[in-house]
Scaffold this motif. Structure first.
Motif, PDB file in Angstrom:
ATOM      1  N   CYS A 551       2.774 -13.956   4.103  1.00 18.92           N
ATOM      2  CA  CYS A 551       1.740 -13.318   4.936  1.00 18.92           C
ATOM      3  C   CYS A 551       1.103 -14.350   5.845  1.00 18.92           C
ATOM      4  O   CYS A 551       0.874 -15.489   5.440  1.00 18.92           O
ATOM      5  CB  CYS A 551       0.684 -12.649   4.039  1.00 18.92           C
ATOM      6  SG  CYS A 551      -0.457 -11.620   4.972  1.00 18.92           S
ATOM      7  N   THR A 552       0.806 -13.962   7.028  1.00 17.16           N
ATOM      8  CA  THR A 552       0.241 -14.895   8.011  1.00 17.16           C
ATOM      9  C   THR A 552      -1.207 -15.226   7.721  1.00 17.16           C
ATOM     10  O   THR A 552      -1.761 -16.111   8.361  1.00 17.16           O
ATOM     11  CB  THR A 552       0.338 -14.304   9.424  1.00 17.16           C
ATOM     12  OG1 THR A 552      -0.386 -13.061   9.434  1.00 17.16           O
ATOM     13  CG2 THR A 552       1.780 -14.053   9.819  1.00 17.16           C
ATOM     14  N   ALA A 553      -1.861 -14.544   6.835  1.00 15.16           N
ATOM     15  CA  ALA A 553      -3.255 -14.833   6.495  1.00 15.16           C
ATOM     16  C   ALA A 553      -3.469 -14.490   5.035  1.00 15.16           C
ATOM     17  O   ALA A 553      -2.794 -13.635   4.463  1.00 15.16           O
ATOM     18  CB  ALA A 553      -4.208 -14.033   7.367  1.00 15.16           C
ATOM     19  N   GLY A 556      -8.900 -11.308   5.357  1.00 16.02           N
ATOM     20  CA  GLY A 556      -9.270 -10.790   6.683  1.00 16.02           C
ATOM     21  C   GLY A 556      -8.507  -9.514   7.001  1.00 16.02           C
ATOM     22  O   GLY A 556      -7.978  -8.842   6.124  1.00 16.02           O
ATOM     23  N   SER A 557      -8.402  -9.220   8.293  1.00 22.49           N
ATOM     24  CA  SER A 557      -7.765  -7.966   8.701  1.00 22.49           C
ATOM     25  C   SER A 557      -6.618  -8.167   9.683  1.00 22.49           C
ATOM     26  O   SER A 557      -6.161  -7.205  10.291  1.00 22.49           O
ATOM     27  CB  SER A 557      -8.829  -7.044   9.335  1.00 22.49           C
ATOM     28  OG  SER A 557      -9.405  -7.685  10.455  1.00 22.49           O
ATOM     29  N   TYR A 558      -6.141  -9.413   9.830  1.00 25.57           N
ATOM     30  CA  TYR A 558      -5.096  -9.682  10.821  1.00 25.57           C
ATOM     31  C   TYR A 558      -3.801 -10.182  10.196  1.00 25.57           C
ATOM     32  O   TYR A 558      -2.859 -10.502  10.895  1.00 25.57           O
ATOM     33  CB  TYR A 558      -5.577 -10.718  11.837  1.00 25.57           C
ATOM     34  CG  TYR A 558      -6.776 -10.241  12.618  1.00 25.57           C
ATOM     35  CD1 TYR A 558      -6.631  -9.320  13.635  1.00 25.57           C
ATOM     36  CD2 TYR A 558      -8.054 -10.715  12.309  1.00 25.57           C
ATOM     37  CE1 TYR A 558      -7.732  -8.874  14.347  1.00 25.57           C
ATOM     38  CE2 TYR A 558      -9.153 -10.278  13.012  1.00 25.57           C
ATOM     39  CZ  TYR A 558      -8.988  -9.355  14.043  1.00 25.57           C
ATOM     40  OH  TYR A 558     -10.072  -8.923  14.728  1.00 25.57           O
ATOM     41  N   PHE A 560      -0.097 -10.241   8.580  1.00 29.09           N
ATOM     42  CA  PHE A 560       1.086  -9.392   8.529  1.00 29.09           C
ATOM     43  C   PHE A 560       2.252 -10.246   8.063  1.00 29.09           C
ATOM     44  O   PHE A 560       2.205 -11.484   8.048  1.00 29.09           O
ATOM     45  CB  PHE A 560       1.360  -8.730   9.890  1.00 29.09           C
ATOM     46  CG  PHE A 560       1.999  -9.675  10.896  1.00 29.09           C
ATOM     47  CD1 PHE A 560       3.379  -9.717  11.059  1.00 29.09           C
ATOM     48  CD2 PHE A 560       1.217 -10.524  11.675  1.00 29.09           C
ATOM     49  CE1 PHE A 560       3.948 -10.579  11.979  1.00 29.09           C
ATOM     50  CE2 PHE A 560       1.809 -11.378  12.589  1.00 29.09           C
ATOM     51  CZ  PHE A 560       3.177 -11.402  12.757  1.00 29.09           C
ATOM     52  N   ARG A 592       1.415  -4.995   7.404  1.00 28.00           N
ATOM     53  CA  ARG A 592       0.186  -5.776   7.244  1.00 28.00           C
ATOM     54  C   ARG A 592       0.074  -6.219   5.787  1.00 28.00           C
ATOM     55  O   ARG A 592       0.603  -5.559   4.897  1.00 28.00           O
ATOM     56  CB  ARG A 592      -1.035  -4.954   7.633  1.00 28.00           C
ATOM     57  CG  ARG A 592      -1.072  -4.635   9.139  1.00 28.00           C
ATOM     58  CD  ARG A 592      -2.425  -4.054   9.536  1.00 28.00           C
ATOM     59  NE  ARG A 592      -2.483  -3.808  10.960  1.00 28.00           N
ATOM     60  CZ  ARG A 592      -2.774  -4.738  11.875  1.00 28.00           C
ATOM     61  NH1 ARG A 592      -3.041  -5.980  11.473  1.00 28.00           N
ATOM     62  NH2 ARG A 592      -2.806  -4.446  13.160  1.00 28.00           N
ATOM     63  N   ILE A 595      -5.104  -7.689   3.203  1.00 30.56           N
ATOM     64  CA  ILE A 595      -6.251  -7.061   3.901  1.00 30.56           C
ATOM     65  C   ILE A 595      -7.401  -7.027   2.907  1.00 30.56           C
ATOM     66  O   ILE A 595      -7.534  -6.113   2.117  1.00 30.56           O
ATOM     67  CB  ILE A 595      -5.910  -5.656   4.397  1.00 30.56           C
ATOM     68  CG1 ILE A 595      -4.653  -5.663   5.264  1.00 30.56           C
ATOM     69  CG2 ILE A 595      -7.089  -5.063   5.203  1.00 30.56           C
ATOM     70  CD1 ILE A 595      -4.749  -6.557   6.475  1.00 30.56           C
ATOM     71  N   TRP A 608      -1.206 -20.505   5.858  1.00 34.96           N
ATOM     72  CA  TRP A 608      -0.178 -19.923   6.750  1.00 34.96           C
ATOM     73  C   TRP A 608       0.958 -20.899   6.874  1.00 34.96           C
ATOM     74  O   TRP A 608       0.782 -22.045   7.280  1.00 34.96           O
ATOM     75  CB  TRP A 608      -0.795 -19.607   8.110  1.00 34.96           C
ATOM     76  CG  TRP A 608       0.193 -18.952   9.067  1.00 34.96           C
ATOM     77  CD1 TRP A 608       1.276 -18.267   8.726  1.00 34.96           C
ATOM     78  CD2 TRP A 608       0.132 -18.989  10.480  1.00 34.96           C
ATOM     79  NE1 TRP A 608       1.923 -17.821   9.809  1.00 34.96           N
ATOM     80  CE2 TRP A 608       1.220 -18.252  10.960  1.00 34.96           C
ATOM     81  CE3 TRP A 608      -0.750 -19.560  11.415  1.00 34.96           C
ATOM     82  CZ2 TRP A 608       1.482 -18.084  12.304  1.00 34.96           C
ATOM     83  CZ3 TRP A 608      -0.494 -19.365  12.740  1.00 34.96           C
ATOM     84  CH2 TRP A 608       0.628 -18.627  13.198  1.00 34.96           C
ATOM     85  N   LEU A 619       4.769 -14.018  15.623  1.00 33.28           N
ATOM     86  CA  LEU A 619       3.686 -13.053  15.830  1.00 33.28           C
ATOM     87  C   LEU A 619       3.701 -12.525  17.261  1.00 33.28           C
ATOM     88  O   LEU A 619       3.944 -13.289  18.195  1.00 33.28           O
ATOM     89  CB  LEU A 619       2.331 -13.717  15.561  1.00 33.28           C
ATOM     90  CG  LEU A 619       1.939 -13.899  14.099  1.00 33.28           C
ATOM     91  CD1 LEU A 619       0.689 -14.769  14.013  1.00 33.28           C
ATOM     92  CD2 LEU A 619       1.734 -12.581  13.446  1.00 33.28           C
ATOM     93  N   LEU A 622      -1.303 -11.442  21.068  1.00 33.89           N
ATOM     94  CA  LEU A 622      -2.494 -10.601  20.860  1.00 33.89           C
ATOM     95  C   LEU A 622      -3.276 -10.543  22.158  1.00 33.89           C
ATOM     96  O   LEU A 622      -3.358 -11.537  22.868  1.00 33.89           O
ATOM     97  CB  LEU A 622      -3.358 -11.160  19.728  1.00 33.89           C
ATOM     98  CG  LEU A 622      -2.661 -11.225  18.363  1.00 33.89           C
ATOM     99  CD1 LEU A 622      -3.585 -11.844  17.321  1.00 33.89           C
ATOM    100  CD2 LEU A 622      -2.276  -9.819  17.927  1.00 33.89           C
TER     101      LEU A 622
END
Length: 622
Positions: A551-553, A556-558, A560, A592, A595, A608, A619, A622
């Motif tokens: 996962c890239t994070a 949080g909420s960003y 994926f 995603r 989260i 990351w 990615l 954005l």
């Protein structure tokens, strides 16, 4: 006696007799036994010129004018009358009975004495003598210092019959047209007063009135209505009295009623209307509707109008419009069928006009019949047609739903022997289904009787009326055809399942000799299939997916992650074009992740490890 309201006037003229002496059959004098003739009362008149009487006590006879001076203490008015039986004497002042008191005294000899006269005693005093045979009346004027005095009446005189009427000034006169009206203005004063007449304050010429001061209005019409005034003037002063003349017209029917026309025009209504008449009119109306009834009358004064139904006053459920001249009857039902009348009344008379409302009834009718079902034989009938009628006009049957329906019976018609005619049976089946065949039927000559029997006849009996019908005909002349299919094609269609595809072939319509024809000619035949499923290794494919990337994070909420998705052959495991796998849904190649809210002090990007990802997994911008 001088009533206030009477149909002919009446304060008698002051200086003339009002009742001639008449000698009737004799009566017996009880005092001396002699026979004296019966006679009407007669007052003895002693007429002299008007004169100033200044003595403190004045004694005078009727027919004179008394002028009161400042020193007059008493006035005695003598009244001597003869008649048999002896007349009864009474006194009146200005048309009203004298009320005796301590100043106005009736003496034993029937004289009237006025003690200490004052201005209120001024006026015309009349002595009235009466017995069983009649009456007589004479008056005398009592004036103050010679000022003019007019003998006035406050009576209302209504004349609806007589051709002539005489009234004293001051009265209100209501009379019919074409009558002769005389208005008497009896004047007293010293010196003699001059009389002037006015109509509505406009002076009248002397030609309109007579030498005695009376005014004659001959052949009265509506134009003569108005206020007539009599003015008496001398050097001592002047006085005016007036009479209102009203010309009466009894209510009478007129041919038109503008109020009804204006009412219908203003409302834009299409409701029916009818005028009443003295002899009666008639109108037919529908149940539930409304109608305007007009009472077209005229008269003077304007008549008052009262409405009645069946002789009884109307209740408040109806609308009375245009000052009573128009009656609106609402929601008409059977209870309102009958006579409506209007009574027009004024002082000159009355008039009743009427109209009769007839309610149209919805009813079933079966008088209209269908056409006869046969021209001859034994089966001809006519069926009654049930209709809902209103005044002979057909309306929607819903209006008659509450009415009982009549029983409908078929009516026989045209029950007679039929002329001879050809009778045919049905056609037989065709000998062939295609390519041309033959079918036949039986033809005979027969006559149908009124009793329903069929009697065979010779062919000649039918040939006179019509040709012999054909008994043979061709059938199914269309060519014989069939469906023809080509060989199945390769199994290389789109994949529809694991190792499953589609193959096709061509379908043709042709005749037995191999000639191609339109597919429409084979439409009656079952059509062979033009496509079917088939097995092929080419469609032995499936979707292959790799593991998800990190996962890239971490929060949080960003965040994926992604993975690789390929369509590969099940045997060789080599990628092929994706459309071979389209019969199954393609798996997702990104989603995603992580989260969740980040804890204090933790960066969303910590951990990351995406720097080493392939280019297709980078990615998106954005």
């Amino acid at each position: 006696e001088y009533p206030f309201h009477k149909h002919v006037s009446g304060f008698a003229s002051s200086l003339r007799t009002s009742s001639a002496e008449a000698f009737l059959p004799t009566s017996v004098d009880l005092a001396n036994g002699s026979r004296r003739p019966a006679r009407k009362p007669a007052i003895l008149r002693k007429i002299s010129a008007a004169q100033q009487l200044s003595a403190s006590e004045v004694v005078t006879h009727l027919g004179q004018t008394v002028v009161l001076a400042s020193g007059t203490l008493s006035v005695l008015l003598h009244c001597e009358a003869v008649g048999n039986p002896k007349p009864t004497i009474s006194w009146a002042k200005n048309g009203e009975e004298v009320k005796y008191n301590d100043r106005l005294l009736l003496q034993p000899d029937d004289s009237l004495q006025i003690l200490a006269p004052v201005e209120a005693d001024v006026g015309f005093y009349a002595c009235n003598a009466s017995n069983a045979l009649g009456s007589d009346s004479v008056s005398i004027a009592v004036t103050l210092a010679g000022k003019p005095l007019i003998k006035a009446s406050r009576a209302t005189v209504i004349n609806t019959e007589l051709p002539a009427v005489t009234v004293d000034i001051g009265s209100t006169v209501k009379t019919i047209k074409r009558a002769n009206v005389t208005i008497s203005c009896q004047v007293a004063g010293v010196p003699e007063a001059e009389v002037t007449w006015f109509k509505n304050k406009v002076k009248l010429f002397s030609a309109h009135h007579s030498h005695d001061g009376s005014l004659l209005i001959a052949n009265v019409s509506l134009s003569d209505q108005g206020l007539y005034s009599c003015k008496a003037a001398n050097p001592r002063g002047e006085v005016t009295e007036s009479t209102q003349l009203l010309v009466l017209e009894p209510p009478q029917a007129v041919p038109h009623l503008e109020d009804l026309t204006a009412l219908l025009s203003a409302s834009g209504t299409t409701e029916p209307s009818v005028l009443t008449s003295p002899s009666g009119t008639k109108m037919t109306v529908s149940p539930g509707s409304s109608v305007f009834i007009g009472c077209a009358v005229d008269g003077n004064p304007t008549p008052n109008i009262t409405w009645f139904f069946a002789g009884e006053p109307l209740n408040v459920q109806h609308h009375i419009l245009a000052a009573g001249h128009v009656l609106q009857v609402l929601n008409i039902s059977d209870t309102l069928e009958g006579e409506f009348s209007c009574l027009a009344e004024n002082e000159a008379g009355s008039l009743t006009q009427k109209t009769f409302l007839e309610i149209q009834e919805y009813r079933w009718s079966a008088d209209k019949l269908t056409a006869c079902s046969a021209s001859c034989g034994h089966r001809g009938v006519q069926l009654p047609q049930l209709r809902c009628l209103l005044d002979g006009t057909e309306v929607n049957t819903s209006h008659c739903k509450e009415k009982p329906k009549p029983v409908l019976q078929p009516i026989p018609c045209n029950r007679r022997d039929c002329p001879s005619r050809w009778m045919v049976t049905s056609w037989s089946s065709c000998t062939r289904s295609c390519g041309g065949g033959i079918q036949t039927r039986r033809v005979t000559c027969q006559r149908l009787t009124a009793k329903g029997n069929s009697v065979p006849m010779s062919n000649d009996a039918c040939a006179q009326g019509s040709k012999h019908p054909v008994d043979t005909q061709n059938c199914n002349r269309q060519p014989c055809v069939e469906w023809v299919a080509s060989s199945w094609g390769q199994c290389n269609g789109p994949c529809i399942g694991p190792r499953l595809s589609v193959q096709h072939r061509q379908i043709f319509c042709q005749t037995k000799d191999g000639t191609l024809v339109s597919s429409d000619q084979c439409s009656a035949l079952p059509r062979p299939l033009g496509a079917q499923n088939c097995w092929t290794e080419v469609c032995g494919v499936h979707w292959r997916v790799s593991l998800w990337t990190v996962c890239t994070a971490t929060c949080g909420s960003y965040g994926f992650q992604s993975r690789r998705v390929d369509c590969v052959h099940v045997h060789t495991n080599k990628p092929v074009l994706e459309h071979y796998c389209s019969w199954r849904p393609r798996p997702a190649n990104w989603q995603r992740c992580n989260i969740a809210p980040c804890e204090s002090g933790t960066l969303p990007g910590e951990g990351w490890e995406g720097a080493g990802l392939p280019q297709e997994h980078a990615l998106p911008a954005l």
